[in-house]
Design a protein around this motif. Structure first.
Motif, short mmCIF file in Angstrom:
data_model
loop_
_atom_site.label_atom_id
_atom_site.label_comp_id
_atom_site.label_asym_id
_atom_site.label_seq_id
_atom_site.Cartn_x
_atom_site.Cartn_y
_atom_site.Cartn_z
N THR A 198 0.83 -1.20 0.00
CA THR A 198 0.00 0.00 0.00
C THR A 198 0.87 1.25 0.00
OG1 THR A 198 -0.10 0.17 2.41
CG2 THR A 198 -1.72 -1.25 1.35
N LYS A 199 0.24 2.41 -0.11
CA LYS A 199 0.98 3.66 -0.18
C LYS A 199 1.79 3.96 1.07
CE LYS A 199 -1.03 6.72 -3.63
NZ LYS A 199 -1.66 8.05 -3.85
N ASP A 200 1.33 3.44 2.22
CA ASP A 200 2.10 3.67 3.45
C ASP A 200 2.97 2.47 3.80
OD1 ASP A 200 -0.14 2.20 3.96
OD2 ASP A 200 -0.80 3.35 5.70
N ASP A 201 3.33 1.68 2.75
CA ASP A 201 4.31 0.61 2.87
C ASP A 201 3.86 -0.50 3.83
OD1 ASP A 201 6.72 -0.47 1.99
OD2 ASP A 201 7.80 0.22 3.78
N VAL A 202 2.61 -0.87 3.75
CA VAL A 202 2.08 -2.01 4.50
C VAL A 202 1.75 -3.12 3.51
CG1 VAL A 202 0.21 -2.85 5.98
CG2 VAL A 202 1.13 -0.55 6.32
N ARG A 203 2.21 -4.32 3.79
CA ARG A 203 1.83 -5.47 2.97
C ARG A 203 0.39 -5.83 3.33
NH1 ARG A 203 5.75 -8.59 0.46
NH2 ARG A 203 7.84 -7.74 0.64
N PHE A 204 -0.47 -5.89 2.33
CA PHE A 204 -1.89 -6.11 2.59
C PHE A 204 -2.40 -7.27 1.74
CE2 PHE A 204 -6.39 -5.51 1.70
CZ PHE A 204 -6.91 -5.30 2.97
N ALA A 205 -3.22 -8.12 2.37
CA ALA A 205 -3.83 -9.23 1.65
C ALA A 205 -5.23 -9.48 2.20
CB ALA A 205 -2.99 -10.49 1.78
N MET A 206 -6.12 -9.92 1.33
CA MET A 206 -7.48 -10.27 1.73
C MET A 206 -7.71 -11.76 1.52
SD MET A 206 -9.60 -7.08 0.11
CE MET A 206 -8.78 -7.29 -1.47
N VAL A 207 -8.44 -12.37 2.45
CA VAL A 207 -8.76 -13.79 2.36
C VAL A 207 -10.24 -13.97 2.69
CG1 VAL A 207 -6.42 -14.58 2.91
CG2 VAL A 207 -8.06 -14.18 4.77
N GLU A 208 -10.80 -15.08 2.26
CA GLU A 208 -12.18 -15.45 2.60
C GLU A 208 -12.21 -16.95 2.92
OE1 GLU A 208 -15.54 -13.30 0.54
OE2 GLU A 208 -14.00 -13.11 -1.01
N PRO A 209 -11.55 -17.37 4.00
CA PRO A 209 -11.44 -18.79 4.30
C PRO A 209 -12.75 -19.38 4.81
CG PRO A 209 -10.50 -17.50 6.07
CD PRO A 209 -10.86 -16.53 4.99
N ASP A 210 -12.91 -20.67 4.64
CA ASP A 210 -14.08 -21.36 5.18
C ASP A 210 -14.06 -21.34 6.70
OD1 ASP A 210 -15.06 -21.98 2.65
OD2 ASP A 210 -13.94 -23.86 2.55
N ALA A 211 -12.88 -21.54 7.28
CA ALA A 211 -12.72 -21.55 8.73
C ALA A 211 -12.09 -20.24 9.18
CB ALA A 211 -11.85 -22.73 9.17
N ASN A 212 -12.20 -19.97 10.46
CA ASN A 212 -11.65 -18.73 11.03
C ASN A 212 -10.17 -18.93 11.36
OD1 ASN A 212 -11.34 -16.26 12.35
ND2 ASN A 212 -12.19 -17.02 14.27
N ILE A 213 -9.34 -18.94 10.29
CA ILE A 213 -7.94 -19.37 10.47
C ILE A 213 -6.96 -18.23 10.74
CG2 ILE A 213 -8.05 -21.61 9.31
CD1 ILE A 213 -6.85 -18.49 7.50
N LEU A 214 -7.41 -16.98 10.77
CA LEU A 214 -6.46 -15.88 11.02
C LEU A 214 -5.66 -16.06 12.31
CD1 LEU A 214 -8.01 -12.47 9.87
CD2 LEU A 214 -6.71 -14.17 8.58
N PRO A 215 -6.28 -16.49 13.42
CA PRO A 215 -5.47 -16.67 14.64
C PRO A 215 -4.36 -17.70 14.49
CG PRO A 215 -7.80 -16.61 15.18
CD PRO A 215 -7.71 -16.71 13.69
N LEU A 216 -4.49 -18.60 13.51
CA LEU A 216 -3.52 -19.68 13.35
C LEU A 216 -2.34 -19.30 12.46
CD1 LEU A 216 -5.96 -22.70 12.83
CD2 LEU A 216 -4.90 -21.93 14.96
N ILE A 217 -2.50 -18.29 11.62
CA ILE A 217 -1.46 -18.01 10.62
C ILE A 217 -0.56 -16.85 10.99
CG2 ILE A 217 -2.93 -18.95 8.78
CD1 ILE A 217 -3.49 -16.10 7.87
N SER A 218 -0.86 -16.14 12.08
CA SER A 218 -0.06 -14.96 12.41
C SER A 218 1.39 -15.32 12.70
CB SER A 218 -0.67 -14.22 13.60
OG SER A 218 -0.64 -15.01 14.76
N LYS A 219 1.60 -16.45 13.38
CA LYS A 219 2.97 -16.87 13.73
C LYS A 219 3.81 -17.08 12.47
CE LYS A 219 5.46 -20.50 16.25
NZ LYS A 219 5.31 -21.74 17.06
N HIS A 220 3.21 -17.68 11.45
CA HIS A 220 3.91 -17.95 10.19
C HIS A 220 4.39 -16.66 9.54
CE1 HIS A 220 4.70 -19.77 6.24
NE2 HIS A 220 4.01 -18.78 5.73
#
Length: 258
Positions: free
Chosen positions: A139-161
């Motif tokens: 983005t313009k302020d140098d943030v890596r940005f991505a959007m997902v639409e997973p079947d499960a609520n997996i965001l809490p699981l992928i932050s470590k990666h």
């Protein structure tokens, strides 16, 4: 016949574990465990509202983990599947686990045990797939940005990666389906909401120069995010308010599970 009770909790994992603690402590005959706001079923059962207590949740977490590290992982992953009726399934699973002399004594041909293992495996596969397929844009302020639409609520699981890969870069992964994201500010991960009202309005009042099939919402959103300062869209207060209403997600106690 013992009277049955439906436990009502706030929708978070800590809230669910608190409900389990209360059920065991008070020897409640649980007919169901449901999120606050869900249409309550069970005409012949009372309801009891459970208020999340982190200390009680930790006691349940530690008790299960000490019994079986594999079991607590399966429970957490299955909970994030958001499968219909998952709370009662997991409560029954925990009962079976506590009744067994050792975790290896669980009957793996049991339908409940099989269902939990199946859901946990499915969420685990989606976690790995998401980690490999996330497509960041800058983005313009140098943030890596991505959007997902997973079947499960997996965001809490992928932050470590992603913390391990992009240690010195800010990034944000947003779940469009659930309306929240994880934002890493090069120091810690925050749960946030995004103010996307402007881009939704842009879609509503679209230009006649675009054909309907060319004016895809996600394409529009990608272009909008890429050309704006994403930090200005982050709404921490909004997410805090949603948590208080039982609509938020919690990252608490996930490190042991992943």
């Amino acid at each position: 016949m013992r009277h049955s009770t439906t436990l009502i909790y706030d929708g978070t994992f800590n809230g669910f574990l608190t409900a389990v603690f209360v059920a065991f402590e008070e020897k409640i005959n649980v007919s169901d465990i449901q999120k606050n706001g869900q249409n309550q079923n069970g005409l012949f059962s009372d309801t009891k509202t459970i208020f999340t207590n982190v200390e009680k949740a930790k006691r349940v977490w530690n008790t299960i983990r000490n019994k079986s590290h594999n079991a607590i992982t399966n429970i957490y992953f299955s909970f994030l599947s958001e499968s219909e009726g998952i709370e009662l399934i997991l409560y029954t699973y925990i009962q079976k686990l506590m009744d067994s002399k050792a975790s290896t004594n669980l009957n793996y041909s049991d339908g409940i045990v099989q269902r939990v293992n199946q859901l946990a495996s499915s969420v685990g596969r989606e976690k790995q797939r998401t980690e490999s397929l996330v497509d960041f844009q800058i983005t313009k302020d140098d943030v890596r940005f991505a959007m997902v639409e997973p079947d499960a609520n997996i965001l809490p699981l992928i932050s470590k990666h992603f913390r391990s890969i992009y240690t010195n870069q800010s990034w944000l992964i947003y779940d469009l389906k659930r309306g929240y994201g994880i934002y890493y500010n090069q120091n810690q991960v925050e749960l946030i909401s995004l103010n996307l009202q402007e881009v939704r309005l842009t879609k509503t009042f679209k230009s006649d120069a675009f054909l309907n099939d060319e004016y895809d919402y996600q394409t529009l959103l990608n272009d909008y995010i890429k050309n704006t300062k994403i930090k200005a869209l982050i709404n921490r207060k909004l997410f805090s308010e949603s948590v208080s209403k039982g609509k938020g997600r919690s990252l608490t106690m996930t490190k042991e599970a992943v």
